[in-house]
Write an enzyme that holds these catalytic residues in place. Structure first.
Site, mmCIF file in Angstrom:
data_model
loop_
_atom_site.group_PDB
_atom_site.id
_atom_site.type_symbol
_atom_site.label_atom_id
_atom_site.label_comp_id
_atom_site.label_asym_id
_atom_site.label_seq_id
_atom_site.Cartn_x
_atom_site.Cartn_y
_atom_site.Cartn_z
ATOM 1 N N ASP A 132 53.502 118.988 45.025
ATOM 2 C CA ASP A 132 54.115 118.912 46.357
ATOM 3 C C ASP A 132 54.246 117.446 46.762
ATOM 4 O O ASP A 132 53.484 116.595 46.297
ATOM 5 C CB ASP A 132 53.218 119.586 47.407
ATOM 6 C CG ASP A 132 53.257 121.101 47.335
ATOM 7 O OD1 ASP A 132 54.072 121.650 46.581
ATOM 8 O OD2 ASP A 132 52.444 121.724 48.040
ATOM 9 N N ARG A 182 62.052 119.285 42.527
ATOM 10 C CA ARG A 182 62.338 120.247 43.606
ATOM 11 C C ARG A 182 62.827 119.425 44.786
ATOM 12 O O ARG A 182 62.101 118.588 45.313
ATOM 13 C CB ARG A 182 61.060 121.010 43.961
ATOM 14 C CG ARG A 182 61.263 121.990 45.117
ATOM 15 C CD ARG A 182 60.030 122.861 45.276
ATOM 16 N NE ARG A 182 58.972 122.155 45.970
ATOM 17 C CZ ARG A 182 57.682 122.315 45.713
ATOM 18 N NH1 ARG A 182 57.253 123.105 44.756
ATOM 19 N NH2 ARG A 182 56.771 121.646 46.411
#
Ligand code: FDA
Length: 310
Positions: A132, A182
């Site tokens: 993340d 991402r």
């Protein structure tokens, strides 16, 4: 930045509010809309249901900014077991981890060691480990971590935030590594010197990033794009771009958060797109949930409704 968004993001770091909110049953009820439960069992159950609908999953155990080594060790052990359980249950799933949940604030070396252990475990289980991206205090360290892991492993991906002014340069510097990226808009409170305040600039950056990851060269060398957004207008534009660039439906995936834009998730599956939902679980949901409220302050209505329903 929208004042309500700023207030909610400031609230996400407030210890008193956290104590109050996490003790209230109605808040827990409202959180349920975006989280199947606090336990990994509930997350795995929800994962199986998503798979039945043709949707892959990414699991994330909520928690961030740990200050104790033993907690970081426990998080590592938790994800190792979770990867085993994903495989044993035959779930089409990956995990995504925050660097500060694996000790980045304590010791960057420790964090890299733990992330590498997990990346190796993910490789053995035939999946990718996602990193993340947190607030800008951590961008450099997270990219450094990604580069170190990418030297030894191909099955590791990192999130980049389209709202950051620096992201273009970051993506350009990562492209030679054949990365898995991402792309998301970005969820933290950042000042205008660092993040575009205007949605149009964020969307432009998002388009530009997808275009880089979809170039024939990038697609040909194993670079991967996960498109993390619920923005239907943006998705329609990207679908047109895919057509123009000759990008096949199997060459990329969409990722959304559990419980958000469900009809769009199912529509995309029906249209033959790869779709993944990110399922969060765990007891430390407060800052994460405040960021979800900040993304759409209308979500506060669900909190209010739960208050009256409980
Ligand atoms: P936008 O905020 O413009 O929303 C578009 C539409 O989607 C809204 O109009 C609304 O209908 C719906 N929507 C969006 N958010 C909603 C919500 N919370 N509740 C209800 N409806 C909502 N961020 C980050 O900084 N680091 C990270 O590592 C990640 N990781 C990540 C993984 C995945 C799979 C996703 C989908 C998102 C993230 N994010 C993230 C969060 C991301 O940065 C961003 O805050 C949210 O995705 C919201 O932005 P959208 O692109 O959906 O657009």
């Amino acid at each position: 930045m929208n004042p309500m968004r700023s207030l909610l993001l400031a609230g996400s770091r407030n210890a008193w509010l956290q104590r109050q909110a996490t003790q209230r049953r109605f808040v827990k009820l409202a959180v349920r809309r975006f989280m199947p439960g606090e336990t990994v069992d509930e997350a795995l159950l929800a994962a199986g249901e998503q798979n039945k609908l043709g949707i892959a999953v990414t699991l994330t155990h909520l928690g961030e900014n740990l200050s104790d080594r033993s907690e970081a060790d426990a998080v590592l052990a938790h994800y190792q077991t979770t990867l085993q359980r994903i495989r044993a249950a035959g779930i089409r799933g990956e995990v995504s981890v925050k660097p500060t949940q694996l000790g980045l604030d304590i010791d960057a070396e420790l964090c890299t060691r733990h992330m590498r252990t997990l990346t190796e475990a993910a490789r053995v289980h035939g999946s990718r480990l996602w990193i993340d991206m947190e607030g800008t205090d951590y961008t450099d360290a997270t990219l450094k971590l990604y580069r170190a892991l990418r030297e030894t492993h191909a099955n590791v991906g990192v999130c980049l935030q389209a709202y950051l002014r620096r992201t273009r340069a970051d993506l350009e510097s990562l492209l030679p590594l054949r990365p898995a990226i991402r792309i998301v808009k970005g969820a933290y409170a950042e000042p205008p010197e660092k993040a575009f305040p205007d949605k149009r600039d964020v969307d432009d950056n998002f388009h530009w990033m997808v275009q880089q990851l979809w170039s024939p060269e990038a697609r040909g060398n194993g670079t991967w794009a996960t498109i993390g957004t619920h923005d239907r207008a943006l998705i329609s534009e990207l679908e047109l771009m895919a057509k123009r660039m000759g990008v096949g439906a199997r060459d990329y995936e969409y990722a959304m958060l559990y419980g958000i834009q469900r009809s769009e998730q199912l529509r995309l599956v029906k249209a033959g797109r790869n779709v993944r939902v990110l399922i969060s679980y765990g007891a430390h949901w407060f800052p994460w949930y405040m960021r979800r409220l900040a993304e759409r302050p209308a979500n506060l209505l669900f909190v209010a409704r739960s208050m009256f329903a409980s």
